[in-house]
Design an enzyme around this catalytic site. Structure first.
Site, mmCIF file in Angstrom:
data_model
loop_
_atom_site.group_PDB
_atom_site.id
_atom_site.type_symbol
_atom_site.label_atom_id
_atom_site.label_comp_id
_atom_site.label_asym_id
_atom_site.label_seq_id
_atom_site.Cartn_x
_atom_site.Cartn_y
_atom_site.Cartn_z
ATOM 1 N N THR A 77 -5.183 73.999 76.019
ATOM 2 C CA THR A 77 -4.545 73.677 74.732
ATOM 3 C C THR A 77 -3.045 73.877 74.826
ATOM 4 O O THR A 77 -2.592 74.866 75.400
ATOM 5 C CB THR A 77 -5.047 74.649 73.644
ATOM 6 O OG1 THR A 77 -6.441 74.517 73.555
ATOM 7 C CG2 THR A 77 -4.386 74.393 72.307
ATOM 8 N N GLY B 203 -13.129 73.935 68.921
ATOM 9 C CA GLY B 203 -12.779 75.258 69.458
ATOM 10 C C GLY B 203 -11.872 76.010 68.506
ATOM 11 O O GLY B 203 -11.871 75.784 67.292
ATOM 12 N N ASP B 204 -11.056 76.879 69.050
ATOM 13 C CA ASP B 204 -10.196 77.732 68.224
ATOM 14 C C ASP B 204 -8.935 77.025 67.719
ATOM 15 O O ASP B 204 -8.333 77.452 66.736
ATOM 16 C CB ASP B 204 -9.742 78.943 69.056
ATOM 17 C CG ASP B 204 -8.983 78.501 70.310
ATOM 18 O OD1 ASP B 204 -9.561 77.729 71.099
ATOM 19 O OD2 ASP B 204 -7.821 78.904 70.477
ATOM 20 N N GLY C 181 -12.388 78.503 73.486
ATOM 21 C CA GLY C 181 -12.299 78.638 72.034
ATOM 22 C C GLY C 181 -13.395 79.501 71.445
ATOM 23 O O GLY C 181 -13.159 80.292 70.521
ATOM 24 N N ARG D 181 -18.025 69.180 68.560
ATOM 25 C CA ARG D 181 -17.679 70.572 68.894
ATOM 26 C C ARG D 181 -16.184 70.839 68.619
ATOM 27 O O ARG D 181 -15.321 70.035 68.960
ATOM 28 C CB ARG D 181 -18.000 70.848 70.366
ATOM 29 C CG ARG D 181 -17.635 72.256 70.850
ATOM 30 C CD ARG D 181 -16.251 72.284 71.457
ATOM 31 N NE ARG D 181 -15.905 73.617 71.970
ATOM 32 C CZ ARG D 181 -14.673 73.974 72.303
ATOM 33 N NH1 ARG D 181 -13.671 73.131 72.181
ATOM 34 N NH2 ARG D 181 -14.426 75.180 72.763
ATOM 35 N N THR E 93 -4.816 80.030 74.101
ATOM 36 C CA THR E 93 -5.468 78.970 74.862
ATOM 37 C C THR E 93 -6.571 79.611 75.688
ATOM 38 O O THR E 93 -6.482 80.788 76.049
ATOM 39 C CB THR E 93 -4.453 78.223 75.759
ATOM 40 O OG1 THR E 93 -5.160 77.244 76.537
ATOM 41 C CG2 THR E 93 -3.718 79.134 76.708
HETATM 42 N N1 GLY Z 1 -9.026 76.445 73.346
HETATM 43 C C1 GLY Z 1 -9.400 75.107 73.127
HETATM 44 C C2 GLY Z 1 -10.815 74.891 72.923
HETATM 45 O O1 GLY Z 1 -11.638 75.742 73.224
HETATM 46 O O2 GLY Z 1 -11.161 73.830 72.449
#
Ligand code: GLY
Length: 318
Positions: A151, A181-182, A205, A179, A202
């Protein structure tokens, strides 16, 4: 006092542009958006924007988040498809009092309504990498399907001490449809409070979210912890907790900057790269390593590393 810090070497060209803008007196909001758009537009970065790798159905779904540390306004898009610059849509969404986080078709409808550039974001190169991976997984189901967690996340401070944090990603390669993530989640992927500073993360996530790590870093800074110590203690505590409770911890790397331009970084992996520019220092690519006693140390990336990075990222896909 201005500055900008960003995850991964891929942020360098964007940080250079943002640094020039900050030196000309532009606001952090415009500088950080410009910097992230630069990464989103570059076709050879496989985990952000144009050229990003798709999900298991071969569809590129992107997430982005934005936070203004003055008003605490947030905006985010999740699983958005075929828009050139998700970060700009996230920023626009941060202007509202409601409807700040939109997913999939809802995010796309908003993007169309406000005239954001639509673009076919799956490149031929990304499609080839996807097809190759799919064939490998069909032959050997012991292979790890998920790769890539790079990320781009940034924190930017301008001369008026505005603090902005923002992220953009195509998330995990071969993730399931839908899906997330964070990265679009405030507190996990990013957080900013201009009375303190900002942080962004990063890595995996699913694990980053278990510690709301960006908020946690800013909270510690707000209690008086120096930025580097806030980053290290937050990463180390989450890493330890995950290993204790779950037997393992995914990759977690963070960068942060306080509202005076002091910066920090911590990681639980070896060789995490990040980029920093401040009022005193031109943009520099750093390489972070975790020591055995749990500290994160960094060194400037050498010319050989930088050359190899560009070579590897633009190499032909067989
Ligand atoms: N850190 C990005 C994700 O897990 O999508």
């Amino acid at each position: 006092m201005h500055g900008i810090i960003a995850t991964w070497r891929m942020a360098l060209e964007g940080v250079q542009k943002a640094d020039a803008m900050l030196k000309e007196g532009n606001q952090a909001a415009d500088a950080i958006e410009t910097a992230i758009r630069e990464v989103e537009d570059y076709p050879y970065y496989k985990s952000v924007g144009y050229g990003g790798l798709p999900n298991q159905d071969g569809v590129l779904q992107m997430d982005a988040g934005y936070m203004d540390g003055g008003s605490l306004s947030i905006g985010a898009v999740c699983a958005i498809e075929d828009f050139a610059n998700p970060v700009s849509i996230a920023r626009k969404l941060s202007n509202g009092t409601v409807n700040n986080i939109l997913v999939a078709e809802g995010a796309a409808a908003f993007g169309k309504e406000y005239g954001f550039e639509q673009k076919k974001m799956l490149t031929d190169r990304a499609k080839r990498i996807y097809e190759k991976k799919k064939a490998e997984l069909a032959e050997n189901d012991q292979l790890r399907p998920y790769d890539g967690h790079d990320t781009v996340g940034m924190v930017c401070v301008d001369d008026q001490s505005h603090v902005i944090a923002a992220t953009s990603t195509s998330g995990l390669f071969m993730k399931r449809n839908g899906r997330i993530g964070d990265s679009p989640f405030v507190g996990s992927g990013f957080y900013a409070d201009e009375e303190i500073g900002g942080a962004t993360a990063t890595g995996l996530g699913e694990d980053i979210m278990k510690g709301c790590i960006s908020y946690e870093i800013v909270r510690r800074m707000g209690e008086g912890m120096p930025v580097q110590q806030a980053c290290e203690t937050a990463v180390n505590q989450l890493d330890k907790k995950l290993k204790k409770r779950r037997g393992q911890a995914g990759d977690i790397s963070v960068v942060a900057m306080d509202n005076k331009g002091n910066w920090g970084c911590a990681t639980n992996i070896d060789g995490f790269s990040f980029v920093v520019a401040t009022q005193q220092s031109a943009p520099v690519v750093w390489l972070a390593h975790r020591t055995e006693d749990g500290h994160t140390v960094f060194e400037k990336a050498g010319q050989q590393w930088l050359d190899e990075y560009m070579h590897n990222h633009s190499a032909a896909v067989e």
